[in-house]
Design an enzyme around this catalytic site. Structure first.
Site, PDB file in Angstrom:
ATOM      1  N   SER A 193       0.276  -5.158  -0.948  1.00 29.10           N
ATOM      2  CA  SER A 193       1.488  -4.817  -0.548  1.00 29.10           C
ATOM      3  C   SER A 193       1.845  -4.984   0.599  1.00 29.10           C
ATOM      4  CB  SER A 193       1.115  -3.290  -0.776  1.00 29.10           C
ATOM      5  OG  SER A 193       0.147  -2.517  -0.199  1.00 29.10           O
ATOM      6  N   GLU A 241       4.274  -3.794   4.450  1.00 26.28           N
ATOM      7  CA  GLU A 241       5.112  -2.878   5.007  1.00 26.28           C
ATOM      8  C   GLU A 241       6.114  -3.488   5.860  1.00 26.28           C
ATOM      9  OE1 GLU A 241       3.352   0.831   6.382  1.00 26.28           O
ATOM     10  OE2 GLU A 241       4.275   0.156   8.371  1.00 26.28           O
ATOM     11  N   ASP A 243       6.067  11.953  12.942  1.00 31.26           N
ATOM     12  CA  ASP A 243       6.015  12.207  14.183  1.00 31.26           C
ATOM     13  C   ASP A 243       6.934  13.156  14.547  1.00 31.26           C
ATOM     14  OD1 ASP A 243       3.747  10.627  14.673  1.00 31.26           O
ATOM     15  OD2 ASP A 243       4.881   8.615  14.787  1.00 31.26           O
ATOM     16  N   PHE A 291       0.848  -0.507  20.239  1.00 28.09           N
ATOM     17  CA  PHE A 291       0.857   0.032  18.962  1.00 28.09           C
ATOM     18  C   PHE A 291      -0.460   0.825  18.794  1.00 28.09           C
ATOM     19  CE2 PHE A 291       3.691  -3.724  16.954  1.00 28.09           C
ATOM     20  CZ  PHE A 291       4.833  -2.877  17.572  1.00 28.09           C
ATOM     21  N   HIS A 293      -3.177  -3.969   2.109  1.00 32.22           N
ATOM     22  CA  HIS A 293      -1.554  -3.552   2.772  1.00 32.22           C
ATOM     23  C   HIS A 293      -1.582  -3.941   3.920  1.00 32.22           C
ATOM     24  CE1 HIS A 293       2.091  -1.269   2.579  1.00 32.22           C
ATOM     25  NE2 HIS A 293       1.670  -0.698   4.022  1.00 32.22           N
TER      26      HIS A 293
END
Length: 293
Positions: free
Chosen positions: A10, A12, A103, A210, A260
């Site tokens: 998968s 994102e 968040d 990040f 992923h």
């Protein structure tokens, strides 16, 4: 050994802000569709800040005929907001949701109807029953806001008990942290699939930023090597490809049932890794596949 099952991939994406970005994302999705992923996920900004963009991206990506999994975060949204979004996704034929706490946007108060992801999972189950496959987040290196590892595991179990079908982890570069986390989950009676999140390394400054935000650890030896390349992007990308390839191989040999990839809306590096690993929708680990090992 369990019966062989397809190895699941998968990817994102985040919702682009411009029409040009949407067009580029559609091309990225078409490029990634050739490896027959299980689904594409689309992120959701703090407090629903990208709600419209997420919905637009989901609608456009459905043209790839790959299952789309919108992220849905409860912080900053009312029950009515969340229920309305679920109804919209239901009308679009969406079958999978990534349920998150989210968040807190800057300047927003703490008066939220739902404060934790397990409450969102409960809401989804109460309003839509088994219509959606629900993915939740997992943190092998511990959520940055958790009091400690045991507290973090407690909250993860609450999401599972509320009705989550599977989990996607925050990215990491130390496979031992993943395997240890899965072992701890087993001891807590957690048996849903826990899919490793994989972050390709293409730019050191972005990765460092990040990682600082999400609490992902960059091992010192990786950080020092990346720093030594300075602005040599070719060397950074070659080294990053080697590091992430070795990580994925270790995870696959350890029996994970899928990977992923956090693409940052680019296909090239993820596709290189998939090709190097000889992954496709029909690959199965040679060892016993683990749900929660």
């Amino acid at each position: 050994m369990k019966n062989a099952s397809p190895f699941k991939l998968s990817f994102e994406f985040f919702p682009p802000k411009t029409p040009e970005g949407i067009s580029a994302l559609q091309q990225t999705a078409q490029d990634l569709a050739r490896v027959s992923p299980d689904f594409f996920s689309v992120t959701f900004g703090a407090g629903g800040s990208t709600r419209t963009g997420t919905l637009e991206a989901v609608t456009k990506l459905q043209q790839t005929n790959i299952s789309i999994a919108p992220h849905l975060a409860c912080i900053g949204l009312t029950r009515a907001d969340l229920t309305s979004l679920l109804q919209t996704y239901q009308s679009l034929g969406v079958k999978r949701i990534v349920a998150l706490r989210g968040d807190m946007p800057s300047g927003m108060g703490q008066n939220c109807e739902l404060k934790f992801a397990d409450e969102l999972v409960t809401l989804i189950r109460e309003t839509t029953h088994d219509l959606f496959n629900i993915e939740v987040a997992a943190y092998p290196e511990v959520h940055p806001q958790a009091k400690n590892a045991l507290d973090d595991l407690h909250y993860f179990k609450k999401k599972v008990d509320a009705g989550a079908n599977s989990a996607i982890t925050q990215y990491f570069f130390n496979p031992d942290s993943y395997f240890y986390f899965v072992d701890q989950c087993i001891k807590q009676g957690i048996s849903i699939p826990i899919i490793p999140g994989i972050m390709p390394i293409t730019h050191f400054a972005k990765l460092a930023r990040f990682s600082a935000m999400c609490g992902a650890e960059i091992p010192r030896w990786i950080e020092k090597r990346l720093a030594s390349y300075a602005d040599d992007q070719e060397s950074i990308q070659a080294f990053g490809l080697e590091v992430v390839y070795n990580l994925c191989e270790r995870l696959i040999n350890g029996g994970v049932s899928g990977l992923h990839f956090y693409t940052l809306n680019h296909a090239d590096t993820s596709l290189k890794l998939v090709d190097m690993l000889s992954l496709n929708h029909s690959r199965v680990s040679a060892r016993q596949k683990i749900t929660a090992r």
